[in-house]
Design an enzyme around this catalytic site. Structure first.
Site, short mmCIF file in Angstrom:
data_model
loop_
_atom_site.label_atom_id
_atom_site.label_comp_id
_atom_site.label_asym_id
_atom_site.label_seq_id
_atom_site.Cartn_x
_atom_site.Cartn_y
_atom_site.Cartn_z
N ARG A 172 38.48 36.02 57.80
CA ARG A 172 37.95 35.16 56.74
C ARG A 172 38.69 33.82 56.72
NH1 ARG A 172 37.26 39.87 52.08
NH2 ARG A 172 35.41 40.75 53.02
N GLU B 89 44.14 44.95 41.95
CA GLU B 89 44.36 43.55 42.34
C GLU B 89 45.45 42.86 41.53
OE1 GLU B 89 40.62 41.61 43.18
OE2 GLU B 89 41.60 39.65 43.31
N GLY C 268 37.60 45.23 52.57
CA GLY C 268 37.26 46.64 52.44
C GLY C 268 38.38 47.52 51.92
C1 LIG Z 1 31.63 40.14 45.34
C2 LIG Z 1 32.80 41.04 45.68
C3 LIG Z 1 32.67 41.96 46.70
C4 LIG Z 1 33.75 42.78 47.03
N1 LIG Z 1 33.59 43.71 48.02
C5 LIG Z 1 34.61 44.56 48.27
C6 LIG Z 1 34.43 45.60 49.24
O1 LIG Z 1 33.37 45.74 49.86
N2 LIG Z 1 35.48 46.42 49.45
C7 LIG Z 1 36.68 46.31 48.81
O2 LIG Z 1 37.59 47.08 49.03
N3 LIG Z 1 36.86 45.32 47.89
C8 LIG Z 1 35.86 44.47 47.60
N4 LIG Z 1 36.05 43.48 46.68
C9 LIG Z 1 37.34 43.40 45.98
C10 LIG Z 1 37.42 44.47 44.92
O3 LIG Z 1 36.15 44.63 44.30
C11 LIG Z 1 38.44 44.09 43.82
O4 LIG Z 1 39.66 43.76 44.41
C12 LIG Z 1 38.63 45.30 42.91
O5 LIG Z 1 37.40 45.64 42.27
C13 LIG Z 1 39.66 45.00 41.85
O6 LIG Z 1 39.71 46.14 41.03
P1 LIG Z 1 40.69 46.20 39.81
O7 LIG Z 1 40.44 47.52 39.15
O8 LIG Z 1 42.08 45.85 40.23
O9 LIG Z 1 40.22 45.01 38.84
P2 LIG Z 1 38.77 44.73 38.21
O10 LIG Z 1 37.72 45.57 38.86
O11 LIG Z 1 38.63 43.25 38.21
O12 LIG Z 1 38.92 45.27 36.74
C14 LIG Z 1 39.81 44.67 35.84
C15 LIG Z 1 39.22 44.82 34.45
O13 LIG Z 1 40.23 44.49 33.49
C16 LIG Z 1 39.64 43.68 32.50
N5 LIG Z 1 40.68 42.90 31.83
C17 LIG Z 1 41.36 41.82 32.32
N6 LIG Z 1 42.24 41.37 31.40
C18 LIG Z 1 42.12 42.17 30.29
C19 LIG Z 1 42.75 42.21 29.02
N7 LIG Z 1 43.70 41.35 28.66
N8 LIG Z 1 42.36 43.17 28.14
C20 LIG Z 1 41.40 44.08 28.47
N9 LIG Z 1 40.77 44.09 29.68
C21 LIG Z 1 41.13 43.15 30.58
C22 LIG Z 1 38.64 42.83 33.27
O14 LIG Z 1 37.68 42.29 32.39
C23 LIG Z 1 38.05 43.87 34.20
O15 LIG Z 1 37.02 44.59 33.60
C24 LIG Z 1 34.98 42.66 46.34
C25 LIG Z 1 35.12 41.71 45.32
C26 LIG Z 1 34.03 40.92 44.99
C27 LIG Z 1 34.21 39.91 43.88
#
Ligand SMILES: Cc1cc2nc3c(=O)[nH]c(=O)nc-3n(C[C@H](O)[C@H](O)[C@H](O)COP(=O)(O)OP(=O)(O)OC[C@H]3O[C@@H](n4cnc5c(N)ncnc54)[C@H](O)[C@@H]3O)c2cc1C
Length: 291
Positions: free
Chosen positions: A127, A260, A273
């Site tokens: 990328r 993340e 991925g």
């Molecule tokens: C378009 C797209 C495609 C992707 N495709 C892939 C893929 O194919 N494979 C892969 O491995 N990864 C992929 N990724 C990356 C992956 O989706 C993300 O890294 C992952 O979903 C992050 O998960 P998370 O649980 O850490 O955070 P998130 O899924 O972002 O969840 C965090 C949550 O916490 C909430 N939050 C934040 N601050 C607060 C607060 N103060 N109080 C309460 N709630 C809060 C947010 O609103 C959110 O709902 C993709 C990302 C995108 C954007």
């Protein structure tokens, strides 16, 4: 429900303060697992660490605000790799919404061309490399070009077309006309590419994958793409048990992080991925450590 603050007792994290509507509540707990995601949708924070990304669109949902970083900092956590931001090369962003056009399109055979209709990069390089090549063109993006055989392999293209991101030409010449390209140049590019596929040798850019199908099946398609912020590799420093660490390397009692929001796992270029795997694996690690 929005988490505003971590509660502490002595040095230990023992809960959260939250708001729901106009109400504030405290929730006490033996431990807190931060799972608040990255900061790809927080332009202020992004540009503090990467000023050159000012004005970039993002593929992220609006909740990717990096709140967890702020919450963790307030109790002494160290942040790592904050400058490491992944920019995705192929994002359609000519509307109000930025749509990530997945690697599958290139992987199944699409090529990338510049405004002259010429290839300029190994489309399946990392990328980081593909993004740099598009930026270097200085043409506000590039075009993915593919045919029906690629479309048949990637179901997501039906969605991209449904929401109006795809330009279609009954012939390659018609496609060239619709996107404002010189038809002969685009035809020559596709012919050279088809030879590379047939001989499995991309002499121009050394592409060695996604050489499975020639672009010969009408209709032909184009998607205008440009780079956009996609993933923030930086975040709170954790250990293998997902405990959040201070700058001196000691764990903050009762504070864990998964997904993340955690930094330091992916170096300077996350391999596509493995983020979902990270959320699950480190989430389970937190639970295991909590016993
Ligand atoms: C378009 C797209 C495609 C992707 N495709 C892939 C893929 O194919 N494979 C892969 O491995 N990864 C992929 N990724 C990356 C992956 O989706 C993300 O890294 C992952 O979903 C992050 O998960 P998370 O649980 O850490 O955070 P998130 O899924 O972002 O969840 C965090 C949550 O916490 C909430 N939050 C934040 N601050 C607060 C607060 N103060 N109080 C309460 N709630 C809060 C947010 O609103 C959110 O709902 C993709 C990302 C995108 C954007």
């Amino acid at each position: 429900m929005h988490v505003d603050r971590l509660l502490t007792t002595g040095d230990a994290v023992t809960g959260v303060e939250v708001t729901t509507g106009d109400e504030t509540h405290t929730i006490t707990a033996d431990a807190v697992v931060l799972a608040t995601g990255g900061f790809g949708a927080n332009e202020k924070l992004l540009t503090r660490y990467r000023p050159e990304l000012s004005g970039y669109r993002t593929t992220n949902q609006p909740g990717a605000t990096g709140d967890g970083l702020q919450l963790a900092r307030q109790v002494g956590a160290e942040l790592v790799d904050m400058k490491q931001v992944q920019v995705h090369p192929t994002v359609q962003q000519d509307t109000d919404h930025a749509f990530l056009i997945g690697e599958a399109v290139r992987g199944e055979g699409a090529i990338l061309v510049d405004r002259q209709g010429k290839r300029f990069v190994n489309e399946l390089a990392t990328r980081k490399v593909v993004t740099a090549a598009i930026e270097y063109l200085d043409e506000k993006g590039a075009y993915l070009i593919f045919d029906q055989s690629v479309r048949d392999r990637v179901k997501a293209i039906e969605f991209y077309d449904h929401v109006g991101l795809v330009t279609t030409g009954a012939t390659l010449a018609e496609l060239a006309e619709k996107i404002g390209f010189d038809a002969e140049t685009l035809a020559a590019t596709v012919t050279t590419w088809n030879t590379a596929v047939a001989t499995k040798h991309d002499g121009a850019f050394g592409r060695t994958t996604g050489l499975d199908r020639e672009l010969t099946q009408a209709p032909y398609f184009a998607i205008h793409v440009a780079p956009a912020v996609h993933y923030t590799m930086g975040g709170v420093r954790i250990n293998a048990q997902t405990q959040v660490l201070r700058e001196d390397g000691t764990p903050i009692t009762g504070l864990f992080a998964a997904g993340e929001v955690a930094g330091g796992l992916h170096g300077n270029n996350r391999i596509g991925g493995n983020s979902i795997a990270e959320t699950v694996v480190f989430g389970l690690q937190s639970v295991a450590k909590l016993g």
